[in-house]
Design an enzyme around this catalytic site. Structure first.
Site, PDB file in Angstrom:
ATOM      1  N   SER A   7      36.691 -22.841   4.321  1.00 46.20           N
ATOM      2  CA  SER A   7      37.144 -23.069   5.663  1.00 46.20           C
ATOM      3  C   SER A   7      37.361 -21.343   6.075  1.00 46.20           C
ATOM      4  O   SER A   7      38.110 -20.900   5.402  1.00 46.20           O
ATOM      5  CB  SER A   7      38.701 -23.592   5.599  1.00 46.20           C
ATOM      6  OG  SER A   7      39.423 -23.273   6.611  1.00 46.20           O
ATOM      7  N   HIS A  32      33.590 -25.123   7.326  1.00 43.09           N
ATOM      8  CA  HIS A  32      34.908 -25.916   7.988  1.00 43.09           C
ATOM      9  C   HIS A  32      35.414 -25.137   8.850  1.00 43.09           C
ATOM     10  O   HIS A  32      36.142 -24.072   8.520  1.00 43.09           O
ATOM     11  CB  HIS A  32      35.924 -26.315   6.693  1.00 43.09           C
ATOM     12  CG  HIS A  32      37.061 -27.168   7.069  1.00 43.09           C
ATOM     13  ND1 HIS A  32      36.949 -28.677   7.326  1.00 43.09           N
ATOM     14  CD2 HIS A  32      38.298 -26.852   7.465  1.00 43.09           C
ATOM     15  CE1 HIS A  32      38.205 -29.215   7.770  1.00 43.09           C
ATOM     16  NE2 HIS A  32      38.726 -27.870   7.759  1.00 43.09           N
ATOM     17  N   ASP A  34      39.042 -24.763  11.382  1.00 41.95           N
ATOM     18  CA  ASP A  34      40.183 -25.237  11.604  1.00 41.95           C
ATOM     19  C   ASP A  34      40.579 -24.980  13.060  1.00 41.95           C
ATOM     20  O   ASP A  34      40.879 -23.496  13.297  1.00 41.95           O
ATOM     21  CB  ASP A  34      41.321 -24.926  10.685  1.00 41.95           C
ATOM     22  CG  ASP A  34      41.153 -25.616   9.375  1.00 41.95           C
ATOM     23  OD1 ASP A  34      41.082 -26.703   9.238  1.00 41.95           O
ATOM     24  OD2 ASP A  34      41.227 -25.041   8.178  1.00 41.95           O
ATOM     25  N   MET A  36      43.603 -24.945  15.899  1.00 43.14           N
ATOM     26  CA  MET A  36      45.043 -25.279  16.005  1.00 43.14           C
ATOM     27  C   MET A  36      45.522 -24.816  17.216  1.00 43.14           C
ATOM     28  O   MET A  36      45.123 -23.862  17.939  1.00 43.14           O
ATOM     29  CB  MET A  36      45.787 -24.518  14.867  1.00 43.14           C
ATOM     30  CG  MET A  36      45.285 -24.849  13.418  1.00 43.14           C
ATOM     31  SD  MET A  36      46.333 -23.931  12.332  1.00 43.14           S
ATOM     32  CE  MET A  36      45.341 -24.362  10.808  1.00 43.14           C
ATOM     33  N   HIS A  65      37.630 -29.359  12.754  1.00 42.97           N
ATOM     34  CA  HIS A  65      38.908 -30.200  12.468  1.00 42.97           C
ATOM     35  C   HIS A  65      40.082 -29.591  13.734  1.00 42.97           C
ATOM     36  O   HIS A  65      40.440 -28.612  13.526  1.00 42.97           O
ATOM     37  CB  HIS A  65      39.359 -29.687  10.935  1.00 42.97           C
ATOM     38  CG  HIS A  65      40.675 -30.380  10.627  1.00 42.97           C
ATOM     39  ND1 HIS A  65      41.648 -29.935   9.811  1.00 42.97           N
ATOM     40  CD2 HIS A  65      41.328 -31.522  11.424  1.00 42.97           C
ATOM     41  CE1 HIS A  65      42.658 -30.391   9.643  1.00 42.97           C
ATOM     42  NE2 HIS A  65      42.666 -31.609  10.671  1.00 42.97           N
ATOM     43  N   MET A  67      43.081 -29.665  15.079  1.00 37.01           N
ATOM     44  CA  MET A  67      44.639 -30.202  14.945  1.00 37.01           C
ATOM     45  C   MET A  67      45.298 -29.748  16.399  1.00 37.01           C
ATOM     46  O   MET A  67      45.989 -28.600  16.508  1.00 37.01           O
ATOM     47  CB  MET A  67      45.306 -29.286  13.852  1.00 37.01           C
ATOM     48  CG  MET A  67      44.808 -29.699  12.493  1.00 37.01           C
ATOM     49  SD  MET A  67      45.040 -28.560  10.923  1.00 37.01           S
ATOM     50  CE  MET A  67      43.685 -27.736  11.363  1.00 37.01           C
ATOM     51  N   MET A 136      44.848 -34.728   4.514  1.00 27.69           N
ATOM     52  CA  MET A 136      45.331 -33.420   4.471  1.00 27.69           C
ATOM     53  C   MET A 136      46.151 -33.609   3.345  1.00 27.69           C
ATOM     54  O   MET A 136      47.120 -34.713   2.987  1.00 27.69           O
ATOM     55  CB  MET A 136      46.392 -33.310   5.580  1.00 27.69           C
ATOM     56  CG  MET A 136      45.615 -32.898   6.875  1.00 27.69           C
ATOM     57  SD  MET A 136      44.473 -31.378   6.817  1.00 27.69           S
ATOM     58  CE  MET A 136      45.678 -30.246   6.450  1.00 27.69           C
ATOM     59  N   GLY A 141      48.745 -26.599   9.421  1.00 28.12           N
ATOM     60  CA  GLY A 141      49.328 -25.329  10.321  1.00 28.12           C
ATOM     61  C   GLY A 141      48.956 -23.729   9.925  1.00 28.12           C
ATOM     62  O   GLY A 141      48.616 -22.926  10.649  1.00 28.12           O
ATOM     63  N   ASP A 174      41.486 -31.678   2.430  1.00 32.50           N
ATOM     64  CA  ASP A 174      41.918 -30.284   2.938  1.00 32.50           C
ATOM     65  C   ASP A 174      43.368 -29.834   2.628  1.00 32.50           C
ATOM     66  O   ASP A 174      44.190 -30.432   3.185  1.00 32.50           O
ATOM     67  CB  ASP A 174      41.774 -30.330   4.614  1.00 32.50           C
ATOM     68  CG  ASP A 174      41.938 -29.010   5.016  1.00 32.50           C
ATOM     69  OD1 ASP A 174      42.008 -27.955   4.343  1.00 32.50           O
ATOM     70  OD2 ASP A 174      41.795 -28.858   6.253  1.00 32.50           O
ATOM     71  N   GLY A 176      45.245 -26.624  -0.012  1.00 33.75           N
ATOM     72  CA  GLY A 176      45.710 -26.285  -1.280  1.00 33.75           C
ATOM     73  C   GLY A 176      44.604 -26.390  -2.250  1.00 33.75           C
ATOM     74  O   GLY A 176      44.707 -26.622  -3.505  1.00 33.75           O
ATOM     75  N   GLY A 196      39.841 -22.795   1.495  1.00 29.24           N
ATOM     76  CA  GLY A 196      39.806 -21.454   2.040  1.00 29.24           C
ATOM     77  C   GLY A 196      39.784 -20.356   1.088  1.00 29.24           C
ATOM     78  O   GLY A 196      39.098 -19.985   0.542  1.00 29.24           O
ATOM     79  N   SER A 197      41.533 -20.219   0.792  1.00 31.81           N
ATOM     80  CA  SER A 197      41.450 -19.011  -0.262  1.00 31.81           C
ATOM     81  C   SER A 197      40.768 -19.183  -1.391  1.00 31.81           C
ATOM     82  O   SER A 197      40.364 -18.251  -2.067  1.00 31.81           O
ATOM     83  CB  SER A 197      42.961 -18.697  -0.203  1.00 31.81           C
ATOM     84  OG  SER A 197      43.604 -19.813  -0.832  1.00 31.81           O
TER      85      SER A 197
END
Length: 217
Positions: A7, A32, A34, A36, A65, A67, A136, A141, A174, A176, A196-197
């Site tokens: 992501s 990916h 995101d 928002m 994605h 959102m 999710m 967010g 998606d 954590g 992501g991280s």
């Protein structure tokens, strides 16, 4: 084999094109993205123009994605910008079926997403007409949130529904996601992991993704 989708929400935005190239060079399946709007979720990220400018940097599918409130307003823009998968939230629109049809009419693959508190039953009317179900495992967010283990039964439920109805949509998780939580999701029935991280912060993104693909189902 499990698909892995880094992501770019966790990428270095000052050199985003280079980061997308790194994702592809590391052997990712999808990129990916995101999106928002500051309304559906309390954050604002990127729009179609950024995706359009990133598109020349990678041949990988862009897993976009949305959102955003009333995504029907922007589906055509994201399709034109280079999205390959376009996922809309069942909570964000009153015309989900029409959105799926519009995505398909534009030659793209359609997905629907559900937030942690949303029962899978809200997505079931659409599951026979999509290529991707995005579940999710954090409240959407912001990146870097902790995985919500209480969502795991929903992943199991989605996999049972898919198998019992002879469907083949991907079940992407998606929120954590890292080595430990990813393993849990794959065991529960996930077929794709967005992270992501855990990937952008890994010493070796390629090796990290390869290890995830070996998670036992």
């Amino acid at each position: 084999m499990i698909k892995v989708a880094p992501s770019i929400l966790s990428a270095d935005f000052s050199r985003l094109g280079e980061e997308v190239r790194r994702v592809e060079a590391s052997g990712a399946d999808w990129v990916h993205v995101d999106v928002m709007d500051g309304m559906f979720v309390p954050n604002i990220t990127i729009g179609p123009s950024v995706i359009k400018n990133l598109r020349p940097h990678s041949k990988l599918p862009f897993d976009v994605h949305l959102m955003i409130v009333k995504p029907e307003r922007y589906i055509k823009d994201f399709a034109s910008a280079g999205a390959d998968y376009i996922t809309v939230h069942v909570e964000a629109s009153e015309v989900v079926s029409q959105n799926i049809d519009k995505i398909h009419a534009l030659g793209k693959k359609a997905g629907v997403s559900v937030n942690p508190a949303t029962p899978l039953e809200m997505a079931e009317p659409y599951l026979q007409n999509i290529e991707l179900l995005l579940i999710m495992t954090v409240n959407p967010g912001f990146g870097g949130q902790s995985f919500m283990s209480e969502v795991v039964p929903k992943i199991e439920q989605a996999r049972r529904y898919r198998d019992e109805h002879g469907l083949d949509f991907d079940i992407e998780i998606d929120g954590g996601i890292n080595a430990a939580t990813g393993r849990t999701c794959v065991k529960a029935g996930a077929t794709a992991l967005a992270a992501g991280s855990a990937l952008f912060g890994a010493k070796d993104m390629k090796a990290e993704m390869e290890s995830w693909r070996r998670f036992p189902a």
